[in-house]
Structures are given as C-alpha cells and as structure tokens.
Design an enzyme around this catalytic site. Structure first.
Site, PDB file in Angstrom:
ATOM      1  N   TYR A 160      54.687  37.134  36.691  1.00 24.38           N
ATOM      2  CA  TYR A 160      53.783  38.264  36.935  1.00 24.38           C
ATOM      3  C   TYR A 160      53.394  38.957  35.616  1.00 24.38           C
ATOM      4  O   TYR A 160      52.351  39.578  35.511  1.00 24.38           O
ATOM      5  CB  TYR A 160      54.414  39.255  37.928  1.00 24.38           C
ATOM      6  CG  TYR A 160      53.402  39.780  38.914  1.00 24.38           C
ATOM      7  CD1 TYR A 160      52.938  38.979  39.950  1.00 24.38           C
ATOM      8  CD2 TYR A 160      52.882  41.064  38.800  1.00 24.38           C
ATOM      9  CE1 TYR A 160      51.998  39.445  40.830  1.00 24.38           C
ATOM     10  CE2 TYR A 160      51.934  41.539  39.689  1.00 24.38           C
ATOM     11  CZ  TYR A 160      51.499  40.720  40.696  1.00 24.38           C
ATOM     12  OH  TYR A 160      50.564  41.182  41.571  1.00 24.38           O
ATOM     13  N   LYS A 167      50.174  46.833  36.857  1.00 28.16           N
ATOM     14  CA  LYS A 167      50.502  47.510  38.135  1.00 28.16           C
ATOM     15  C   LYS A 167      51.364  48.752  37.883  1.00 28.16           C
ATOM     16  O   LYS A 167      51.280  49.726  38.639  1.00 28.16           O
ATOM     17  CB  LYS A 167      51.229  46.543  39.083  1.00 28.16           C
ATOM     18  CG  LYS A 167      50.370  45.392  39.604  1.00 28.16           C
ATOM     19  CD  LYS A 167      49.127  45.856  40.309  1.00 28.16           C
ATOM     20  CE  LYS A 167      48.388  44.711  41.003  1.00 28.16           C
ATOM     21  NZ  LYS A 167      47.018  45.084  41.395  1.00 28.16           N
TER      22      LYS A 167
HETATM   23  P1  NAD Z   1      40.968  38.529  45.199  1.00 29.04           P
HETATM   24  O1  NAD Z   1      40.851  37.540  44.073  1.00 29.04           O
HETATM   25  O2  NAD Z   1      40.302  38.187  46.455  1.00 29.04           O
HETATM   26  O3  NAD Z   1      40.484  39.976  44.734  1.00 29.04           O
HETATM   27  C1  NAD Z   1      40.480  40.406  43.398  1.00 29.04           C
HETATM   28  C2  NAD Z   1      39.127  41.021  43.163  1.00 29.04           C
HETATM   29  O4  NAD Z   1      39.070  41.622  41.864  1.00 29.04           O
HETATM   30  C3  NAD Z   1      37.993  39.987  43.222  1.00 29.04           C
HETATM   31  O5  NAD Z   1      37.144  40.265  44.303  1.00 29.04           O
HETATM   32  C4  NAD Z   1      37.245  40.203  41.928  1.00 29.04           C
HETATM   33  O6  NAD Z   1      35.859  40.211  42.124  1.00 29.04           O
HETATM   34  C5  NAD Z   1      37.719  41.590  41.513  1.00 29.04           C
HETATM   35  N1  NAD Z   1      37.533  41.791  40.078  1.00 29.04           N
HETATM   36  C6  NAD Z   1      38.122  41.116  39.048  1.00 29.04           C
HETATM   37  N2  NAD Z   1      37.647  41.563  37.874  1.00 29.04           N
HETATM   38  C7  NAD Z   1      36.749  42.550  38.163  1.00 29.04           C
HETATM   39  C8  NAD Z   1      35.930  43.394  37.388  1.00 29.04           C
HETATM   40  N3  NAD Z   1      35.915  43.319  36.037  1.00 29.04           N
HETATM   41  N4  NAD Z   1      35.133  44.293  38.025  1.00 29.04           N
HETATM   42  C9  NAD Z   1      35.132  44.386  39.361  1.00 29.04           C
HETATM   43  N5  NAD Z   1      35.883  43.612  40.166  1.00 29.04           N
HETATM   44  C10 NAD Z   1      36.678  42.697  39.568  1.00 29.04           C
HETATM   45  O7  NAD Z   1      42.544  38.698  45.404  1.00 29.04           O
HETATM   46  P2  NAD Z   1      43.356  39.798  46.247  1.00 29.04           P
HETATM   47  O8  NAD Z   1      44.721  39.218  46.394  1.00 29.04           O
HETATM   48  O9  NAD Z   1      42.609  40.204  47.447  1.00 29.04           O
HETATM   49  O10 NAD Z   1      43.486  40.990  45.211  1.00 29.04           O
HETATM   50  C11 NAD Z   1      43.113  42.317  45.539  1.00 29.04           C
HETATM   51  C12 NAD Z   1      44.157  43.296  45.015  1.00 29.04           C
HETATM   52  O11 NAD Z   1      45.357  43.113  45.735  1.00 29.04           O
HETATM   53  C13 NAD Z   1      44.510  43.106  43.543  1.00 29.04           C
HETATM   54  O12 NAD Z   1      44.717  44.381  42.956  1.00 29.04           O
HETATM   55  C14 NAD Z   1      45.828  42.368  43.619  1.00 29.04           C
HETATM   56  O13 NAD Z   1      46.625  42.515  42.462  1.00 29.04           O
HETATM   57  C15 NAD Z   1      46.425  43.057  44.823  1.00 29.04           C
HETATM   58  N6  NAD Z   1      47.550  42.377  45.466  1.00 29.04           N
HETATM   59  C16 NAD Z   1      47.482  41.076  45.808  1.00 29.04           C
HETATM   60  C17 NAD Z   1      48.567  40.459  46.408  1.00 29.04           C
HETATM   61  C18 NAD Z   1      48.527  39.008  46.766  1.00 29.04           C
HETATM   62  O14 NAD Z   1      49.575  38.396  46.934  1.00 29.04           O
HETATM   63  N7  NAD Z   1      47.358  38.407  46.935  1.00 29.04           N
HETATM   64  C19 NAD Z   1      49.745  41.199  46.686  1.00 29.04           C
HETATM   65  C20 NAD Z   1      49.778  42.552  46.342  1.00 29.04           C
HETATM   66  C21 NAD Z   1      48.684  43.127  45.721  1.00 29.04           C
END
Ligand code: NAD
Length: 262
Positions: A160, A167
């Site tokens: 990570y 985070k």
């Molecule tokens: P995802 O890839 O679908 O979403 C990430 C989004 O970030 C994408 O839609 C992308 O367009 C956007 N992004 C990246 N750079 C950007 C920028 N410069 N400007 C605007 N948008 C930008 O994946 P996800 O898992 O849905 O992630 C969403 C959130 O959830 C993130 O913060 C991620 O860290 C968090 N999260 C994910 C998980 C997991 O296991 N998937 C667990 C906990 C938290």
C-alpha cells in the site's frame, strides 16, 4: 419518499461500473438525490457518460470535467455547479492515484516525487474541493462531504506504501476540515471500505488475498459490496447523520477490530 429527496449531490470518482463512486451514485439515485458527476480526462468521460445514460432523465444530470490536480479545473467545476444548481448539499470524493512503482517494492524506496503526486491527487484534492464547494454549501445552509479511505493507515498493509501515506493525510484532513467547517453546518467524514476489486483496488498487489482474508476472518465472514458502501454513504449524506462529523467510519465487516486472526 427517499432519504435524499431534494438533495443535490456531486459524485467525483466514477471511472467505470465497478467504481465505489458508482455504487454510491446508484444508492443516492435510489434515495431520490439529484446527481452531478465529474471525470478527470477525455478517456474516462466516455465511461461516465455511458453510465449516466443508464439513469433516469440523463439529460438533466451535469457531467463535468475536473482533474483534481489542476486548480483551474476545480474552480471551473464549482463555477459550473453554481450556475446549474446555485447550491450543493453533498460532495463525494472517491478519488485516488499513485504511480504503480510506488505501490510495490520496499517502503523505504518510495520516491519523493511519487509520494508528492499520491498525496496531491488522493488527499490534498479533498481540501481543494471542499474549499471550492464552500460557497455552494453556504447557500444550502450546510453540507456533507465524504471521502473513501482504507485501513492501511493504522495498520501496515503490504504494497500500500505511498497510498497509505496519502490516506493518512486524507483522514487527518477529514478531522481538520470537520473542525474548520463545522460552524457553517458542514460535516466531513470518511468511509474506510474493505477491499473491492476496482481499478484502483487492483493496482495494489494482493487485493484477491485481502478479499479471501476478509471472507474467512472478518467478524461477519463475508466481503463487502459496492452497494453496501453506497448505503453507508446514504447515511452520511442524509440528515440521519447530522451529529456525525470528523469520523472515519469502517465499512469492512468489522475486520479492523481484529488484533490477530486464528
Ligand atoms: P476506481 O479506480 O474506480 O476510482 C478511482 C477514481 O479516481 C477513478 O474514477 C479516477 O478517475 C479518479 N481519479 C484518479 N486521478 C484523478 C484526478 N487527477 N482527478 C480526478 N479524478 C481522478 O477505484 P475505487 O476503488 O472505486 O476507488 C475510489 C476510492 O475508494 C479511492 O479513494 C480508493 O483509494 C478508495 N478505496 C478503495 C478500496 C478498494 O479496495 N477498491 C478500498 C477502500 C478505499
């Protein structure tokens, strides 16, 4: 009547149908919110437009460009929302980015520039968009901001690396923003979701192993779904959480409470 009837919500971070933001948008739509979306570049615009077209009355849904690393695009986004709605009730930050090389290997080898980018896009962006939304929240008499985090902050999660640092900044910013904006009736919280196989999730090595672990060891002995995270987001967006701010709320089937697993 839905829990979010009459509320105007901007959802940032839909990349495809597996995105957590899309699960949140679907739950908000079910509860009667008016939605707007943002996309960071032309490549992802098509995906967002295609998904929005599956919702009722898509022509009424603003789909606006915003790369959160570019202040001028953040400013333009909130100017456009202001023109369209004149106010805002709910802001969802579901955005993260880190270079793949900073998500593997040994922690002490993280690059200075890589960490800067991860923190800028994944955490500073929360501050930038909360500031952008402030005049619109004031017009609404308050607001609810939420972001997505992962419990690689209090615990060490292999691979990570730079995202864990981002985070930590995001969660701390959540508390500072909550204290700063609370007097204007603006609440700021973060949802700490369990592992989901999204694009961002799959960028971290070991997502499948993390899901296997959650299924076999979490108190509820199952994995979480996008829809379940969406329902937690509905709670945070709704007036039912009006006394909740500055919190990191775990949506992880209780996994975070475990010390060791048997
Ligand atoms: P995802 O890839 O679908 O979403 C990430 C989004 O970030 C994408 O839609 C992308 O367009 C956007 N992004 C990246 N750079 C950007 C920028 N410069 N400007 C605007 N948008 C930008 O994946 P996800 O898992 O849905 O992630 C969403 C959130 O959830 C993130 O913060 C991620 O860290 C968090 N999260 C994910 C998980 C997991 O296991 N998937 C667990 C906990 C938290």
């Amino acid at each position: 009547m839905g829990l979010l009837e009459g509320k105007k919500a901007l959802v940032m971070g839909v990349g495809n149908k597996r995105s957590i933001a899309w699960g949140i948008a679907a739950a908000f739509q079910r509860e009667g919110a008016d939605l707007a979306f943002s996309y960071p570049n032309d490549r992802l615009k098509e995906n967002v437009v295609e998904l929005v077209n599956t919702l009722p009355e898509p022509t009424n849904i603003p789909v606006l460009r915003c790369d959160v690393a570019k202040q001028e695009e953040v400013d333009a986004l909130f100017a456009a929302i202001g023109e369209r709605w004149g106010m805002l009730d709910v802001l969802v930050h579901s955005i993260a980015y880190a270079a793949v090389e900073d998500l593997k290997g040994r922690f002490h080898e993280i690059s200075r520039d890589g960490l800067k980018v991860a923190i800028d896009v994944s955490a500073y962006s929360l501050i930038a968009i909360a500031r952008g939304a402030l005049p619109l929240f004031e017009k609404a008499g308050g607001g609810s901001v939420m972001s997505l985090t992962f419990n690689a902050v209090e615990r060490v999660v292999p691979s990570y690396n730079s995202m864990a640092m981002a985070k930590a900044v995001l969660e701390s910013s959540t508390r500072y923003l909550a204290a700063d904006l609370g007097p204007q009736n603006i609440r700021v919280n973060s949802i700490s979701a369990g592992p989901l196989k999204t694009l961002a999730g799959s960028a971290v090595k070991g997502i499948s192993a993390a899901r296997d672990l959650m299924e076999s060891k979490s108190p509820l002995r199952r994995n979480i779904t996008q829809e379940e995270v969406g329902n937690v987001a509905v709670f945070l967006a709704s007036d039912w959480s009006r006394c909740v701010t500055g919190e990191t709320i775990f949506a992880d089937n209780g996994f975070n409470i475990l010390g060791v697993t048997d």
